[in-house]
Design a protein around this motif. Structure first.
Motif, short mmCIF file in Angstrom:
data_model
loop_
_atom_site.label_atom_id
_atom_site.label_comp_id
_atom_site.label_asym_id
_atom_site.label_seq_id
_atom_site.Cartn_x
_atom_site.Cartn_y
_atom_site.Cartn_z
N ASP A 38 0.82 -1.22 0.00
CA ASP A 38 0.00 0.00 0.00
C ASP A 38 0.85 1.26 0.00
OD1 ASP A 38 -2.52 -1.12 -0.12
OD2 ASP A 38 -2.73 -1.27 2.05
N GLY A 39 2.01 1.21 0.63
CA GLY A 39 2.87 2.38 0.73
C GLY A 39 3.95 2.45 -0.34
N ALA A 40 3.77 1.72 -1.42
CA ALA A 40 4.80 1.71 -2.47
C ALA A 40 5.00 3.11 -3.04
CB ALA A 40 4.38 0.76 -3.59
N PRO A 41 6.26 3.50 -3.27
CA PRO A 41 6.51 4.82 -3.84
C PRO A 41 6.03 4.88 -5.30
CG PRO A 41 8.56 3.59 -3.57
CD PRO A 41 7.48 2.77 -2.97
N ASN A 42 5.89 6.09 -5.79
CA ASN A 42 5.38 6.30 -7.15
C ASN A 42 6.20 5.58 -8.21
OD1 ASN A 42 3.20 7.81 -6.33
ND2 ASN A 42 4.30 9.74 -6.44
N GLU A 43 7.51 5.49 -8.01
CA GLU A 43 8.36 4.82 -9.00
C GLU A 43 7.99 3.34 -9.12
OE1 GLU A 43 10.57 8.27 -7.26
OE2 GLU A 43 9.55 6.56 -6.39
#
Length: 71
Positions: A38-43
């Motif tokens: 859920d907290g994956a960065p935009n990249e």
């Protein structure tokens, strides 16, 4: 760090097959999904969409991108 983990996982899937075939899609279906924290960065989210697009172009199947806590 997350992207590195995803790349290592992908490399492990390829290398860990030990000559066995891995069928991602057949007959317009797949049992697989692309899973992100859920907290994956935009990249990482972008990389998941690109992977999804590439796999659809190659197989005709759109793998879902799932978001899960704690992954």
């Amino acid at each position: 760090m997350m992207l590195s983990g995803a790349l290592l996982l992908a490399a492990g899937l390829v290398a860990g097959g030990e000559g066995r075939d891995l069928t991602l899609a057949a007959d317009g279906r797949s049992d697989y999904a692309i899973v992100l924290d859920d907290g994956a960065p935009n990249e990482v989210k972008y990389a998941a969409r690109e992977l999804q697009r590439f796999l659809r172009e190659q197989t005709g199947v759109r793998l879902p991108v799932l978001h899960e806590a704690g992954r």
